[in-house]
Motif scaffolding. Structure first.
Motif, mmCIF file in Angstrom:
data_model
loop_
_atom_site.group_PDB
_atom_site.id
_atom_site.type_symbol
_atom_site.label_atom_id
_atom_site.label_comp_id
_atom_site.label_asym_id
_atom_site.label_seq_id
_atom_site.Cartn_x
_atom_site.Cartn_y
_atom_site.Cartn_z
ATOM 1 N N LYS A 111 2.796 -16.139 -26.920
ATOM 2 C CA LYS A 111 2.050 -16.268 -25.670
ATOM 3 C C LYS A 111 0.799 -15.395 -25.677
ATOM 4 O O LYS A 111 -0.293 -15.835 -25.302
ATOM 5 C CB LYS A 111 2.951 -15.874 -24.500
ATOM 6 C CG LYS A 111 2.339 -16.090 -23.133
ATOM 7 C CD LYS A 111 3.371 -15.797 -22.057
ATOM 8 C CE LYS A 111 2.809 -16.062 -20.667
ATOM 9 N NZ LYS A 111 3.814 -15.817 -19.617
ATOM 10 N N GLY A 112 0.942 -14.146 -26.116
ATOM 11 C CA GLY A 112 -0.190 -13.233 -26.105
ATOM 12 C C GLY A 112 -1.284 -13.641 -27.069
ATOM 13 O O GLY A 112 -2.467 -13.663 -26.698
ATOM 14 N N CYS A 113 -0.924 -13.976 -28.301
ATOM 15 C CA CYS A 113 -1.929 -14.350 -29.290
ATOM 16 C C CYS A 113 -2.621 -15.655 -28.918
ATOM 17 O O CYS A 113 -3.852 -15.771 -29.027
ATOM 18 C CB CYS A 113 -1.286 -14.460 -30.674
ATOM 19 S SG CYS A 113 -0.774 -12.866 -31.377
ATOM 20 N N THR A 114 -1.857 -16.650 -28.473
ATOM 21 C CA THR A 114 -2.440 -17.947 -28.124
ATOM 22 C C THR A 114 -3.357 -17.827 -26.915
ATOM 23 O O THR A 114 -4.519 -18.238 -26.947
ATOM 24 C CB THR A 114 -1.326 -18.969 -27.830
ATOM 25 O OG1 THR A 114 -0.467 -19.079 -28.958
ATOM 26 C CG2 THR A 114 -1.934 -20.325 -27.507
ATOM 27 N N ALA A 115 -2.834 -17.274 -25.819
ATOM 28 C CA ALA A 115 -3.624 -17.171 -24.593
ATOM 29 C C ALA A 115 -4.778 -16.183 -24.762
ATOM 30 O O ALA A 115 -5.900 -16.429 -24.296
ATOM 31 C CB ALA A 115 -2.733 -16.735 -23.438
ATOM 32 N N GLY A 116 -4.522 -15.054 -25.426
ATOM 33 C CA GLY A 116 -5.567 -14.057 -25.594
ATOM 34 C C GLY A 116 -6.722 -14.559 -26.428
ATOM 35 O O GLY A 116 -7.895 -14.394 -26.054
ATOM 36 N N ALA A 117 -6.423 -15.171 -27.571
ATOM 37 C CA ALA A 117 -7.482 -15.678 -28.440
ATOM 38 C C ALA A 117 -8.279 -16.775 -27.746
ATOM 39 O O ALA A 117 -9.515 -16.836 -27.870
ATOM 40 C CB ALA A 117 -6.867 -16.206 -29.741
ATOM 41 N N THR A 118 -7.596 -17.640 -27.002
ATOM 42 C CA THR A 118 -8.290 -18.712 -26.294
ATOM 43 C C THR A 118 -9.234 -18.153 -25.239
ATOM 44 O O THR A 118 -10.410 -18.565 -25.135
ATOM 45 C CB THR A 118 -7.277 -19.659 -25.630
ATOM 46 O OG1 THR A 118 -6.417 -20.204 -26.627
ATOM 47 C CG2 THR A 118 -7.995 -20.794 -24.913
ATOM 48 N N ASN A 119 -8.762 -17.211 -24.430
ATOM 49 C CA ASN A 119 -9.616 -16.634 -23.391
ATOM 50 C C ASN A 119 -10.770 -15.829 -23.987
ATOM 51 O O ASN A 119 -11.876 -15.828 -23.444
ATOM 52 C CB ASN A 119 -8.784 -15.748 -22.459
ATOM 53 C CG ASN A 119 -8.070 -16.560 -21.399
ATOM 54 O OD1 ASN A 119 -8.524 -17.628 -21.013
ATOM 55 N ND2 ASN A 119 -6.936 -16.065 -20.934
#
Length: 354
Positions: free
Chosen positions: A190-198
């Motif tokens: 969740k953190g890597c996916t959402a963080g990288a996208t944002n």
């Protein structure tokens, strides 16, 4: 059930510690907004949570996780609502409205989490739990509005924070669907996916990267206030259900206020004492809840961490593979259908209808 017995439940303790970490981190995120674009900060916080938890898994040599196919879309929905949309909406709101109004509105998350759990996902509740949740939310309101007045600068920032609360409330309920999976793995994804996208979106929109020490501070804050906090919250979802975990999490503003007194030497006000009393009452109502009736467990095969002393995991291991009671381990195992009666929370093994 006494308060001490309730606090012995790992889910209750995890929920309270999760609220403490998130509540203590919120004022620090507000400070960072002076140096970082809101959308970019949302990305840094979640990258810190995801990368930090990923490194933790590498150090611990955690095993790979294979999410059951039927749970993939629950996780996708949780990442989009809670990881992508929620943090951005919160940072946008925090950047343009008074802290008191923002703190008040953040308590909408606990209410919406419980409403969705009860109405949409049919999680059981009773009058005691509802009153306890209302007492906790009332205590948070007292902290958020010490003067009895909220001065919203504009309506749109307020609506952004309410929308963030709605996203996280949906996220909480969707995450419960996958809460038997390894919590550290879920936070890493969740953190890597959402963080990288944002981060990518913020940079495309023209946001500038902050100084290295500011970025590292944001990521460190994200690891503690978002990463560790979310791991603990997932554990709480697994053991006490969505609505109760959400109610405990509503105590977060109290921990933030206590930190401000201890570290920033802010005064101990009558409002904080009143708020602490209301939250203590709500927590006591929850941890002393007694819920017992005859219920049936359908046969199911799944994989999660467990012990053999909880009354639900008395299966036999392969020949020569001896596991002592109380030793936590995980593997694929089968629960045979059983009907019995005992006190329980709406945890991962008690999602039956009433």
């Amino acid at each position: 059930m006494t308060a001490r017995q309730g606090l012995r439940n790992g889910g209750v303790r995890a929920a309270l510690l999760s609220a403490a970490l998130f509540g203590a981190g919120a004022p620090l995120a507000k400070l960072l907004l002076g140096d970082v674009d809101p959308w970019l900060l949302a990305g840094l916080l979640y990258v810190g949570a995801g990368v930090g938890m990923g490194l933790w898994r590498i150090i611990r040599r955690s095993p790979r996780v294979a999410l059951p196919r039927g749970e993939v879309w629950w996780l996708v929905g949780a990442v989009v609502s809670g990881g992508l949309a929620g943090p951005v909406l919160l940072m946008v709101g925090l950047a343009s409205m008074p802290a008191s109004g923002a703190s008040l509105l953040l308590n909408v998350e606990g209410v919406l989490t419980a409403v969705i759990a009860w109405v949409v996902f049919r999680e059981p509740t009773d009058r005691r739990v509802v009153v306890g949740m209302l007492a906790i939310v009332a205590g948070a309101v007292v902290i958020a509005v010490p003067t009895g007045r909220v001065d919203f600068a504009e309506v749109w920032p307020a609506l952004a924070i309410v929308a963030a609360c709605a996203c996280w409330a949906l996220d909480n309920n969707l995450t419960r669907k996958v809460s038997l999976s390894d919590a550290t793995w879920l936070v890493t994804v969740k953190g890597c996916t959402a963080g990288a996208t944002n981060l990518g979106i913020a940079l495309l929109l023209g946001a500038a990267l902050p100084a290295a020490h500011v970025a590292l501070a944001a990521m460190a804050l994200g690891f503690v206030a978002y990463g560790l906090s979310l791991v603990l919250f997932i554990v709480a979802l697994r053991h006490v259900g969505t609505a109760r975990a959400g109610a405990y999490f509503s105590i977060a503003p109290f921990f933030g206020a206590v930190l401000a007194i201890a570290v920033l030497s802010e005064p101990l006000t009558p409002q904080l004492v009143l708020a602490g009393g209301l939250m203590a009452l709500g927590t006591w109502l929850h941890v002393t809840e007694r819920h017992s009736h005859s219920h049936t467990h359908e046969a199911v095969t799944h994989d999660h961490s467990h012990t053999h002393d909880d009354g639900h995991h008395d299966h036999v291991h392969a020949a020569g593979d001896v596991v002592e009671a109380g030793v936590r381990h995980r593997h694929v195992h089968t629960h045979e259908a059983i009907t019995h009666s005992h006190e329980h929370y709406p945890d991962a093994h008690h999602r039956h209808a009433h």
